[in-house]
Design a protein around this motif. Structure first.
Motif, PDB file in Angstrom:
ATOM      1  N   LEU A 298       0.808  -1.213   0.000  1.00 36.78           N
ATOM      2  CA  LEU A 298       0.000   0.000   0.000  1.00 36.78           C
ATOM      3  C   LEU A 298       0.846   1.271   0.000  1.00 36.78           C
ATOM      4  O   LEU A 298       0.464   2.281  -0.599  1.00 36.78           O
ATOM      5  CB  LEU A 298      -0.884  -0.025   1.256  1.00 36.78           C
ATOM      6  N   ALA A 299       1.989   1.220   0.660  1.00 36.84           N
ATOM      7  CA  ALA A 299       2.805   2.417   0.834  1.00 36.84           C
ATOM      8  C   ALA A 299       3.877   2.578  -0.243  1.00 36.84           C
ATOM      9  O   ALA A 299       4.635   3.545  -0.217  1.00 36.84           O
ATOM     10  CB  ALA A 299       3.469   2.382   2.212  1.00 36.84           C
ATOM     11  N   LEU A 300       3.948   1.648  -1.193  1.00 36.43           N
ATOM     12  CA  LEU A 300       4.940   1.762  -2.263  1.00 36.43           C
ATOM     13  C   LEU A 300       4.515   2.799  -3.291  1.00 36.43           C
ATOM     14  O   LEU A 300       3.333   3.138  -3.383  1.00 36.43           O
ATOM     15  CB  LEU A 300       5.114   0.398  -2.944  1.00 36.43           C
ATOM     16  N   PRO A 301       5.453   3.308  -4.085  1.00 36.49           N
ATOM     17  CA  PRO A 301       5.082   4.200  -5.187  1.00 36.49           C
ATOM     18  C   PRO A 301       4.049   3.527  -6.084  1.00 36.49           C
ATOM     19  O   PRO A 301       4.140   2.325  -6.360  1.00 36.49           O
ATOM     20  CB  PRO A 301       6.405   4.428  -5.920  1.00 36.49           C
ATOM     21  N   ARG A 302       3.089   4.290  -6.555  1.00 36.21           N
ATOM     22  CA  ARG A 302       1.946   3.712  -7.278  1.00 36.21           C
ATOM     23  C   ARG A 302       2.387   2.878  -8.481  1.00 36.21           C
ATOM     24  O   ARG A 302       1.790   1.834  -8.779  1.00 36.21           O
ATOM     25  CB  ARG A 302       1.020   4.853  -7.745  1.00 36.21           C
ATOM     26  N   ASP A 303       3.448   3.305  -9.153  1.00 36.76           N
ATOM     27  CA  ASP A 303       3.849   2.577 -10.361  1.00 36.76           C
ATOM     28  C   ASP A 303       4.543   1.247 -10.065  1.00 36.76           C
ATOM     29  O   ASP A 303       4.774   0.452 -10.975  1.00 36.76           O
ATOM     30  CB  ASP A 303       4.768   3.451 -11.229  1.00 36.76           C
ATOM     31  N   GLU A 304       4.859   0.992  -8.788  1.00 36.88           N
ATOM     32  CA  GLU A 304       5.489  -0.287  -8.421  1.00 36.88           C
ATOM     33  C   GLU A 304       4.487  -1.312  -7.905  1.00 36.88           C
ATOM     34  O   GLU A 304       4.786  -2.509  -7.846  1.00 36.88           O
ATOM     35  CB  GLU A 304       6.556  -0.053  -7.335  1.00 36.88           C
ATOM     36  N   ILE A 305       3.311  -0.841  -7.524  1.00 38.13           N
ATOM     37  CA  ILE A 305       2.399  -1.702  -6.770  1.00 38.13           C
ATOM     38  C   ILE A 305       1.908  -2.895  -7.589  1.00 38.13           C
ATOM     39  O   ILE A 305       1.977  -4.047  -7.138  1.00 38.13           O
ATOM     40  CB  ILE A 305       1.202  -0.883  -6.246  1.00 38.13           C
ATOM     41  N   LEU A 306       1.403  -2.638  -8.795  1.00 39.55           N
ATOM     42  CA  LEU A 306       0.783  -3.715  -9.560  1.00 39.55           C
ATOM     43  C   LEU A 306       1.766  -4.847  -9.846  1.00 39.55           C
ATOM     44  O   LEU A 306       1.425  -6.030  -9.691  1.00 39.55           O
ATOM     45  CB  LEU A 306       0.200  -3.181 -10.865  1.00 39.55           C
ATOM     46  N   GLY A 307       2.975  -4.508 -10.249  1.00 37.68           N
ATOM     47  CA  GLY A 307       3.972  -5.544 -10.553  1.00 37.68           C
ATOM     48  C   GLY A 307       4.265  -6.416  -9.347  1.00 37.68           C
ATOM     49  O   GLY A 307       4.316  -7.648  -9.452  1.00 37.68           O
ATOM     50  N   LYS A 308       4.454  -5.769  -8.187  1.00 40.87           N
ATOM     51  CA  LYS A 308       4.755  -6.537  -6.972  1.00 40.87           C
ATOM     52  C   LYS A 308       3.538  -7.336  -6.512  1.00 40.87           C
ATOM     53  O   LYS A 308       3.667  -8.463  -6.013  1.00 40.87           O
ATOM     54  CB  LYS A 308       5.254  -5.603  -5.869  1.00 40.87           C
TER      55      LYS A 308
END
Length: 527
Positions: A298-308
């Motif tokens: 939830l706290a990651l940069p938005r562009d990293e969230i989906l991949g992870k």
């Protein structure tokens, strides 16, 4: 043992019953102190509870009574008695920590399961007492514990036992669990000492994990210290003997410190994914891990969230697909429920809307939902698989409950962002009601349907209005017992109910009864 037990009981009864009266006799304080000393001796009865003695547990309530009565006196007498009894309470802490010490490994191994459980409960009582005593002694107590722990860990001439180290950490954890220690100047030192401890014993390692977990809020305000303790937690995550303590610590850190974990995210993800795939932990702890990862992502940069997110859930969805394609059996029911549980627990803490509020970039009240929410992407990809599972497992309430939980948990965090899924969800619910008459536990299923419908009604009412009616439109669907009027009345009630979950359950149960050809009381009154 019986004689000492009886003497102890009498002394405690006398002290508890007459404590206030004796304290008020200021001129005779020394006589009362003699009684207090006797009770202290009972608290410190030699040996380990409950194998060697059973008297010490009787005394714990007295120390609460004495503390309460001292602090309720007028200012003059309170000042006098605090000068007398603060040293006594510091002595009490030493005695309690000694009593909380584990026995030697070989002795503990010979204890019965009942003895171990009684000892665990006894330590909980000691923990509660230490927490209460802290209100009297304050930060000086933490300093006292820290100094002793530092001496044990740095004294090379007299190697300390793991039991003594564990007891001091237990004291720290007992206090930090419920008391705000953010102002304490010894916590940084404690965090620095933890990596120095050789945790070659399960009990010691567990207490280290619980201590780290209890300091999660402090770590959120001192994020530079995370690098000292996070490796300790991640290392312990692969040990099934530390399951509850370690996973609990990880979840608390991810919840409280998530905004400072970006540099550690890859390590946390890698270790967590590895232990999940290897089935190291029991199901409840696996659910906690997924909740922890929800906070983290939830706290990651938005562009990293989906991949992870996809890298996390894909192995589980692939396994779910494999299980769904097999004939239903008792052997594959539990794994299906487990994987659905992993998804629902992940989604329960993955709340992008709340995250946006914290960052003060919450989009304006939206008339159109955003379709790029990562959870929506995952659910859209998994939806055909979930439909397959429902069609095969509808007679199994545990599976249906797990499916409903996925949508209920995601609805609570997605809110309006769930809108793109409403169409498919309405079709799925219609599919469930079509099979409802054949279900083995229809009442249970109806309650699960109601939970989901309640969440949709609250968050996506306009979408639900259109698609619920459309899903129920075909004649004879979901049951030939239902008329067009029945269906319309049901839709109106569902859309109107956004306050009472209990009422929603009643509405769904009534409709379910009709679909089985049984006239419900609500519909009997209307038709």
């Amino acid at each position: 043992m019986e004689t000492s037990h009886g003497i102890c009981r009498i002394a405690v009864a006398l002290g508890e019953t007459h404590c206030r009266t004796l304290l008020e006799q200021v001129d005779h304080w020394q006589g009362f102190q003699a009684l207090v000393s006797m009770i202290m001796s009972c608290t410190g009865t030699p040996g380990h509870y409950p194998v060697d003695e059973t008297s010490s547990s009787l005394t714990l309530t007295f120390w609460y009574t004495l503390q309460d009565d001292i602090t309720s006196l007028d200012a003059e007498r309170q000042t006098l008695y605090l000068q007398i009894y603060r040293p006594v309470y510091f002595q009490l802490v030493d005695v309690l920590l000694q009593k909380a010490c584990f026995p030697r490994d070989e002795d503990y191994a010979a204890w019965s399961a009942d003895d171990k459980e009684q000892f665990r409960t006894y330590r909980v009582d000691i923990s509660d007492t230490l927490m209460y005593v802290y209100e009297l002694l304050g930060p000086e107590l933490l300093r006292n514990l820290y100094d002793k722990l530092g001496s044990l860990l740095t004294d090379t001439t007299h190697p300390s036992s793991w039991q003594d180290i564990e007891a001091l950490l237990f004291g720290f954890q007992s206090i930090a669990e419920t008391v705000d220690v953010s102002y304490s100047d010894v916590i940084p030192g404690l965090i620095g000492l933890i990596p120095l401890i050789t945790a070659n014993n399960v009990q010691l390692a567990e207490t280290i994990m619980f201590t780290i977990g209890s300091l999660a809020e402090w770590l959120a305000d001192h994020s530079l210290m995370l690098a000292s303790v996070l490796p300790v937690v991640l290392h312990g995550l692969s040990n099934p003997d530390l399951s509850v303590a370690c996973v609990s610590a990880l979840k608390r850190i991810c919840r409280e410190c998530r905004h400072d974990l970006h540099l550690h995210a890859n390590d946390i993800m890698a270790v967590s994914q590895a232990v999940l795939v290897k089935d190291i932990h029991k199901s409840p702890q696996c659910m906690w891990i997924m909740q922890a990862l929800g906070f983290l992502l939830l706290a990651l940069p938005r562009d990293e969230i989906l991949g992870k997110l996809l890298s996390l859930v894909t192995p589980h969805i692939q396994q779910l697909e494999k299980l769904a394609n097999e004939p239903p059996s008792s052997a594959n029911k539990l794994p299906i429920v487990h994987i659905l549980g992993l998804l629902s627990n992940l989604f329960s803490t993955f709340d992008l809307n709340k995250q946006s509020e914290r960052l003060e970039v919450m989009r304006p009240v939206q008339t159109q939902p955003h379709n790029d929410n990562p959870v929506v992407v995952v659910l859209q990809q998994a939806f055909p698989l979930i439909q397959t599972i429902v069609s095969k497992w509808l007679n199994e309430p545990e599976v249906v409950e797990a499916v409903c939980a996925v949508f209920e948990k995601s609805l609570k965090t997605l809110l309006r962002d769930f809108a793109p899924l409403v169409t498919q969800l309405c079709e799925l619910i219609g599919q469930m009601f079509g099979a409802y008459p054949q279900a083995s536990s229809p009442r249970s299923l109806a309650e699960h349907f109601a939970e989901v419908l309640f969440s949709v009604s609250r968050n996506c009412p306009s979408m639900l209005s259109v698609w619920l009616r459309e899903a129920l439109l075909p004649p004879g669907f979901p049951s030939s017992h239902l008329t067009t009027e029945h269906k319309e009345h049901f839709c109106q009630q569902i859309l109107r109910e956004q306050v009472s979950k209990r009422r929603m359950k009643d509405i769904v149960k009534e409709f379910a009864l009709l679909s089985r050809g049984l006239q419900g009381t609500e519909y009997a009154a209307n038709y």
